[in-house]
Design an enzyme around this catalytic site. Structure first.
Site, short mmCIF file in Angstrom:
data_model
loop_
_atom_site.label_atom_id
_atom_site.label_comp_id
_atom_site.label_asym_id
_atom_site.label_seq_id
_atom_site.Cartn_x
_atom_site.Cartn_y
_atom_site.Cartn_z
CG ASP A 293 2.62 3.06 -5.08
OD1 ASP A 293 3.62 3.43 -4.73
OD2 ASP A 293 2.32 2.36 -4.55
CG HIS B 231 4.94 0.23 -2.68
ND1 HIS B 231 3.88 0.64 -2.59
CD2 HIS B 231 4.51 -0.35 -1.59
CE1 HIS B 231 3.38 1.12 -1.86
NE2 HIS B 231 3.75 0.63 -0.54
CE1 TYR C 71 10.39 -5.24 -0.34
CE2 TYR C 71 12.18 -4.03 0.22
CZ TYR C 71 10.66 -5.03 0.03
OH TYR C 71 10.23 -5.91 1.73
CG ASN D 219 4.72 1.28 5.91
OD1 ASN D 219 5.07 1.02 5.07
ND2 ASN D 219 5.00 0.07 7.00
CG ASN E 108 1.20 1.74 5.26
OD1 ASN E 108 0.11 2.84 5.48
ND2 ASN E 108 0.92 0.38 4.96
#
Length: 222
Positions: free
Chosen positions: A93, A19, A14, A68, A114
């Site tokens: 973001d 994100h 990631y 999350n 989230n």
């Protein structure tokens, strides 16, 4: 004291995704201001760096809970340092802003982000500041969930680096001078490409005139 949180997901897969742009901004702040030899230290649910901006003590926070559950890292830190939500800036973001835009604001709904959703739920308030980095909506046929986890394209890298640099400067201004000053300096940021208009005989031709000119040419050729 102020807390600046960068939202992102844990894991090398990631690291350079849309994100995780919040982490890129915090890395830039750490590069500029962390004391020599001081790296990120692990807390229960986050990686942290303490630094000073002018007379202000600042805690940089990268939650390690996955996006999350970001509030799980943020709420205990505000409680531990006995800080109110107005001492918090969340760098995130933003799907609803085109890539190239940067905006600071206080409060508002989570907009489907989230990590922000979880922070709001755990703090019990929306009344904290956000630095929103536009990533734009996905192209047709691509879901938002897939888009936010996609990597930046090669032709976006230059603008991305500018956004990260400006985002770090905006966070510095927020820490030292407050939200309104930071908004005044940075909410006009727009790195979107400027459309190139057609030119005729050294002059910019309005689009309506261009269409009429093309129609006349087609009629003449016929």
């Amino acid at each position: 004291m102020k807390i600046v949180v960068g939202l992102g997901n844990v894991g090398t897969q990631y690291a350079r995704t849309r994100h995780n742009v919040g982490w890129l901004v915090l890395d830039e702040l750490a590069r500029r201001h962390a004391p020599a030899g001081q790296g990120w230290r692990k807390d229960t649910h986050a990686e942290l760096i303490e630094l000073r901006l002018g007379a202000e003590k600042v805690l940089l926070v990268c939650p390690q809970t996955m996006m999350n559950l970001s509030g799980r890292a943020v709420q205990p830190l505000l409680s531990y340092y006995r800080l109110e939500p107005d001492a918090l800036l969340v760098v995130q973001d933003d799907l609803d802003s085109p890539f190239g835009l940067l905006r600071l604001r206080r409060g508002g709904r989570h907009g489907g982000q989230n990590g922000l959703r979880d922070i709001i739920a755990r703090l019990g308030t929306e009344a904290f500041d956000r630095l929103k980095i536009g990533i734009g909506r996905p192209p047709a046929g691509r879901s938002p969930a897939d888009w936010v986890l996609s990597r930046w394209a090669d032709d976006e890298q230059a603008a991305l680096q500018q956004l990260v640099t400006l985002g770090a400067s905006a966070a510095e201004t927020w820490v030292m001078h407050g939200l309104q000053e930071a908004q005044g300096r940075y909410n006009s940021t727009d790195l979107r490409p400027v459309p190139i208009k057609p030119v005729l005989r050294g002059k910019v031709m309005p689009e309506a005139e261009q269409v009429q000119s093309e129609d006349r040419a087609a009629t003449s050729d016929g």
